[in-house]
Motif scaffolding. Structure first.
Motif, short mmCIF file in Angstrom:
data_model
loop_
_atom_site.label_atom_id
_atom_site.label_comp_id
_atom_site.label_asym_id
_atom_site.label_seq_id
_atom_site.Cartn_x
_atom_site.Cartn_y
_atom_site.Cartn_z
N LEU A 9 0.83 -1.20 0.00
CA LEU A 9 0.00 0.00 0.00
C LEU A 9 0.86 1.25 0.00
O LEU A 9 1.94 1.27 0.57
N ALA A 13 -2.55 5.26 1.74
CA ALA A 13 -3.54 4.21 1.88
C ALA A 13 -3.33 3.45 3.18
O ALA A 13 -4.29 3.10 3.88
N ALA A 14 -2.07 3.20 3.51
CA ALA A 14 -1.79 2.46 4.74
C ALA A 14 -2.29 3.24 5.95
O ALA A 14 -2.82 2.67 6.91
N THR A 16 -4.77 5.40 6.01
CA THR A 16 -6.23 5.29 6.03
C THR A 16 -6.66 3.95 6.61
O THR A 16 -7.53 3.87 7.47
N ARG A 17 -6.02 2.93 6.10
CA ARG A 17 -6.34 1.58 6.58
C ARG A 17 -6.17 1.49 8.09
O ARG A 17 -7.01 0.94 8.80
N GLN A 18 -5.09 2.07 8.57
CA GLN A 18 -4.82 2.01 10.01
C GLN A 18 -5.88 2.79 10.79
O GLN A 18 -6.36 2.32 11.82
N MET A 51 -14.13 3.61 1.48
CA MET A 51 -12.74 3.18 1.74
C MET A 51 -12.73 1.95 2.63
O MET A 51 -11.94 1.03 2.43
N HIS A 55 -10.94 -1.46 1.47
CA HIS A 55 -9.84 -2.12 2.21
C HIS A 55 -10.24 -3.47 2.78
O HIS A 55 -9.41 -4.38 2.83
N PHE A 56 -11.47 -3.60 3.22
CA PHE A 56 -11.80 -4.80 3.98
C PHE A 56 -12.94 -5.64 3.42
O PHE A 56 -13.16 -6.75 3.87
N THR A 65 -10.17 -8.98 10.80
CA THR A 65 -8.87 -8.31 10.78
C THR A 65 -8.57 -7.64 12.11
O THR A 65 -7.45 -7.74 12.64
#
Lengths: 212, 212, 212, 212
Positions: A9, A13-14, A16-18, A51, A55-56, A65
Motif C-alpha cells: 500500500l 492508503a496504509a 487510512t487503513r490504520q 474506503m 480495504h476490507f 482483521t
DNA sequence: TATGAATGAGCCTTCATTCAT
DNA sequence: AATGAATGAAGGCTCATTCAT
C-alpha cells in the motif's frame, strides 16, 4: 505456494487503513459485532464507508482483521516478556502480573474475545493466522514450571495448559465482568487500587497453589 | 407512591410469557442483544410479536427480564448448596465444583453476562432486583474460610471477595472462551473429559492456594 | 460555428480508447446499461477508470458511443453486400440470409438494441450520427423488389419498409429471445443446426410471400 | 408431493400484493431489472418496501413473479382464441392478428422478455411454471396447418415451431424496436395507422408464404 | 388474548464519479 | 497519459415496533 501477495500500500492508503482499524477496534469493543455501526466506524476514522469496503470488503472481514490484530498485538508484547533468567517464583509472578496488567490495560481485547466466543469462534476459525495466535507464554510457563519442579520450589503435577488458562482467567473474568461485578458488589472495580489488590491476590493464588 | 401492581396473569398468559422468555434466552445467548431478532424469538416461542410486546414492552426490557431470571436461577441453585456441616476443605471443594459445573452446564448464562458487560451493565443497573443478585455463596465462602482459618487448615489472609471472583473466573473464563481456546489449542474443550480435567485442576488450585 | 475539433489522439491513446470500447461493448451486452459496471469495464479493458472518464466523460456517453459504433459496424458490412448483379430471387435470398447471419453472429448488437429500446431510444436520439444509421439495405431492397415486380417474379404490392422490418424481425426475434424460447421449448436454439434450419425457413417465408 | 401450500392470503394482503405486482410490472418494463428501483415500486404501489420484501423476498424474486404473471396473462388470452371452427386461412389470419395486437397492446411484456433474455433466461429457468408457459397457440397452429395442407389451401412443408416463432417475431421486433426504428426512419411507429399498416403486412406475409 | 399486516427509520453495501500525484 | 485513493449519494434489504381486526 503462490499466495497473491497484495501489492504494498502507499503510505497514504496504509494510514487510512490504520485509521479505519483503530476506529473499528473502538466501535467493535464498545458495541460488539452486531451492535457496531459501519457508519460510525467510517466517521470516527475520518475516512468514508467506501474506503472501508475497499480495504476490507465487509464488516465481517473487518471484524476478523481487527481480531487478528488484537491477538497479534498481545503476542508481540508477550514475546517481550523474558523470564528465562529469573528464578522460578519470580518468573511465575512476572507472567501472572503481565497477564493481569495487559488484560486490565486492554479491555477492548477482552470485549473482542467475548464477542468472538458468542459467535463460537466462527471468524477466528476462518483466519489463516490461527497458528500465530498460539501464545509463547505457554512454552514459557512450561519451562518455568519444569525449572521450579526440578529445584523443588514448585509442585510437579501441574498441567501447563490448565495453568495457562487459569492464569488468563484470573484476570480476564475480573476485567470482562467488572461492570456486572461492580454493580452487584456496589463498588467500582475499575480503580487503580482495585487493580493492585487484584494483582496481589492473583499472584498469591498462583504461587500459593504451586508450593510443593 | 402507588406502584401499579400488575394484575395476576391468567394461566394461559403466564405460559405464553414463559415460552417467550425461554425463546428469548436461547436467542440472546446465541446472538447477543444486538444480534438477536425479535421475529426469531416470537417464532421460536410459538407466540407472535404482538404478545411479546404486550408482555415486555420492548426488546431491551425483555433482555433485562431474561438477565434477571438467569441470575435468579443461579441464585436459587446456589441456595441449595449447603456446606455448613462439611469440614472446611470439603466445603470449599464443593463450592468450587458447584460453580464450575453450573457454569459449564449453563453457557447461556455466561453468554448473557458477557453481553451485559459489553453494555457496561447498563441494563442490570436499571434493575430493581440488583440486591437479590448478591450471591449467597459470598457469605458461605466467608464462613468456610473463617472456619478453615480457625482450625488451621487454611491460611488466614484471604479476602473472600477476591476468592469469590477467582472461583468464578476459574470456570467462567474456561467456559466463556472455550471456542477461541479450542481453536487456538486445536482441541475441543467441550467434552466431558475436558470438564473433568478442568474440575480437578480448579479444585487443586483453590485448595493448594489456601494451604497455610 | 467553431466546433472544437478534437485533437488527434496519439496511437497509444487511441489503443486505450479502443480497448475501453471493446470492453464496454461486452459488458453492456452482458448486463445492459444499468446493470453494467464501470469498474468492470475499466478492469476488462486493462485501463483504469480515470482514462474511461477522460475519453468518454460518463457512462452514458460511453453507452452512446458503443451503440453508434455497433450500428456503424453493421452498416459497414451491409455496404459490402452487393446484390445489384443478381436476379431478384437470389438477391432477396441473399439479403435475408445476410441479416439472419449477421444477427446470429452479433448477439451483442441485438442486446444493445433491446436495451436502447428500453430507454425509448433516448440516447440514439441525442446522437449526431442518426442519419448515418439509415440502412443501405432499405434501398437495396427497394431496388430488388422493383426489379422483381417488373420481371413478374415478385408481387408488386409490397411496402419496402415493412419488408425490411420483417426481414430484420425474422432473425432478430429468434436471436434476441433465444434464451426464453430455448427454455420454453426445451431445446437449444443456439446450435449451428438450429441456425441452418432457421435460415431455410426465413428465406422460404420471404420468397414464398413475394410470389405474385 | 407435499408442496407447502402457502396459507391463503387475506383479502387485504392479496390486494397489497397485487398492487405491488402492478407497480413492479410498470417499473420493470420502464427501466429493466437492474434499472428498476425498489423504492419506486414501493412508492407507486402505495405500500412500503417492507411489504414488498415480506411478499416477495427480493427484487429478483419479484422480477420472476412479474415475469411469470405476464406469461400467464398472455397464455390466458391465447386460450380464448378459438379458431377450430374457422376455415384455415381465416384461422391463420386470426392467429397472426391476435399476436400482433397483443404484442402492440402489451409493450411491457415485450420489455420483460427482452430483459429476461439479457439475463439469458436465468430467472425463467428457475421458475416452476415453465411448462405452463408453453403456448397453446403452437398446437392451434399445428392443427390449422394440417387442415390447410389437407384441403390444399396451404403448402405442406412447414415446421409449426418455426412458423410460430415467425409469427411472434413479425410483431415483437416491430414493437420492441419501435423507438430505434422510429428514430432512424424519422416516423412514429406508435400510431394506430402504423399498427393497421403493420397488421395488413404481417397477415399478407404469412398467408402469402403459406400458399401452396 | 391473540394475530396478520403494515410501517419508517436505519443498516450494510455499491455505484458513478473526481481528486491528487 | 496514466494511476491509486477518495467521495457522497443512493441502492437493496432488515429491523424493532405498531395498527386494525
Amino acid at each position: 505456494m503462490e499466495d497473491q501477495l497484495p501489492r504494498p500500500l502507499s503510505a497514504r492508503a496504509a494510514a487510512t487503513r490504520q485509521r479505519i482499524l483503530d476506529a473499528a477496534l473502538a466501535e467493535f469493543a464498545l458495541n460488539g459485532l452486531a451492535g457496531a455501526r459501519v457508519d460510525e466506524i467510517a466517521a470516527r476514522s475520518g475516512a468514508n464507508k467506501r474506503m472501508l469496503y475497499a480495504h476490507f470488503g465487509s464488516k465481517e472481514e473487518l471484524w476478523l482483521t481487527v481480531l487478528e490484530r488484537a491477538y497479534a498485538a498481545k503476542r508481540a508484547e508477550e514475546r517481550e516478556v523474558d523470564v528465562d533468567h529469573l528464578p522460578p517464583a519470580e518468573a511465575m509472578a512476572r507472567l501472572v502480573r503481565f497477564n493481569l496488567r495487559y488484560t486490565a490495560a486492554h479491555p477492548e481485547f477482552v470485549a473482542l474475545l467475548n464477542q468472538e466466543n458468542i459467535h463460537r469462534a466462527a471468524y477466528l476459525q476462518r483466519s489463516a493466522e490461527v497458528p500465530a495466535m498460539y501464545s509463547p507464554l505457554v512454552d514459557s510457563l512450561r519451562d518455568v514450571m519444569a525449572r521450579g519442579a526440578e529445584s523443588g520450589e514448585f509442585r510437579g503435577d501441574v498441567d501447563p495448559m490448565q495453568l495457562y488458562v487459569t492464569m488468563l482467567g484470573l484476570g480476564h473474568f475480573w476485567v470482562a465482568n467488572r461492570h456486572t461485578l461492580s454493580t452487584i458488589f456496589g463498588q467500582d472495580l475499575g480503580t487503580g487500587a482495585a487493580l493492585e489488590a487484584r494483582e496481589r491476590h492473583v499472584v498469591e493464588v498462583v504461587l500459593g497453589y504451586l508450593r510443593p
